[in-house]
Design an enzyme around this catalytic site. Structure first.
Site, PDB file in Angstrom:
ATOM      1  CG  ASP A   1      -1.850   1.171   1.298  1.00  0.00           C
ATOM      2  OD1 ASP A   1      -1.705   2.108   0.479  1.00  0.00           O
ATOM      3  OD2 ASP A   1      -2.731   1.175   2.178  1.00  0.00           O
TER       4      ASP A   1
ATOM      5  CE1 TYR B   1      -7.248  10.644  -9.756  1.00  0.00           C
ATOM      6  CE2 TYR B   1      -8.082  12.258 -11.310  1.00  0.00           C
ATOM      7  CZ  TYR B   1      -7.355  11.114 -11.052  1.00  0.00           C
ATOM      8  OH  TYR B   1      -6.728  10.465 -12.080  1.00  0.00           O
TER       9      TYR B   1
ATOM     10  CB  SER C   1      -5.085  12.778 -14.167  1.00  0.00           C
ATOM     11  OG  SER C   1      -6.395  13.084 -14.632  1.00  0.00           O
TER      12      SER C   1
ATOM     13  CE  LYS D   1      -3.725  11.307 -10.417  1.00  0.00           C
ATOM     14  NZ  LYS D   1      -2.621  10.323 -10.455  1.00  0.00           N
TER      15      LYS D   1
END
Length: 250
Positions: free
Chosen positions: A64, A163, A146, A167
């Site tokens: 992880d 998110y 992304s 990024k």
């Protein structure tokens, strides 16, 4: 890819999607590949799907990346077992859809930053230190970023939570790392690859109406791009590569 034959690549987030495709692509091209993910059973399934000659060059380990100690232990294992990583593909990432302003969502915020930002930092640090100790001067670090790390897409009815911020942080981190590598006098390269929409498990299809109408990349398209970037001549570094499916509007 001749210079990468039998050299070691570590790929995070390998249990599905882009990570799985990258593992298959690199091992097919002659690299020794270590797949990392939290779902060890999926890594075993990936190994069982490979042709026998490729399966012998594919290794996996449960890791992880949001847990710093697990990352340290894993890269120490790679050093001891396989001699160390020459290529690192930082692919592991998560997305949560609860609004940032929603009460009680602290775990979503922390998990996203720990995986998408700190995980990249910890893996890159350990890989670089290993290369430095072994005097590897031609290694390559790839970060699967992304399009959301450059422009924040807007959807109706749900939030992308942390998110896009994570990024954007990765976009900045890529440049900071490039400068740090340069200051060390090394020729180790770093590349950020920013795909648009990719048809993977990370996409919650139940939240996006008419998703089938959106143009999407395949995981294999991104894997092809990664192979292209690590094959460039010694003096060529692709710092940022943005890939969009034809017809994407964002």
């Amino acid at each position: 890819m001749n210079r990468w034959l039998n050299r070691v690549a570590v790929v995070t987030g390998s249990s599905s999607g882009i990570g799985g495709a990258v593992c298959k692509d690199l091992v097919a091209k002659g690299m020794i590949v270590v797949g990392l993910a939290r779902r060890e059973n999926r890594l075993q399934e990936l190994k069982s799907e490979l042709p026998a000659d490729q399966a012998t060059r594919f290794h996996f380990r449960k890791c992880d990346v949001s847990d710093e100690q697990q990352v340290i232990d894993t890269f120490a294992w790679v050093d001891q077992t396989l001699g160390g990583a020459d290529v690192l593909v930082n692919n592991a990432g998560i997305v949560r859809f609860s609004p940032i302003i929603k009460e009680g969502n602290s775990a979503d915020l922390r998990d996203t930053l720990n995986t998408n930002v700190m995980g990249v930092a910890w893996c890159t640090r350990q890989a670089f230190l290993s290369m430095e100790r072994r005097k590897v001067n031609d290694g390559h670090v790839v970060i699967v970023n992304s399009i959301a790390g450059h422009k924040i897409p807007q959807f109706t009815g749900f939030s992308l939570n942390m998110y896009p911020p994570s990024k954007h942080a990765v976009t900045a981190m890529t440049e900071v790392l490039r400068q740090e590598f340069l200051s060390k006098g090394t020729n180790i390269k770093i590349t950020s690859i920013s795909p648009g929409g990719v048809d993977t498990e990370i996409v919650d299809k139940s939240r996006i109406p008419n998703l089938d109408e959106f143009p999407m990349l395949r995981s294999e398209d991104v894997a092809d791009a990664i192979s292209y970037c690590i094959q460039t001549p010694p003096k060529v570094q692709i710092h940022e590569l943005i890939i969009k499916p034809v017809g994407e509007k964002n």
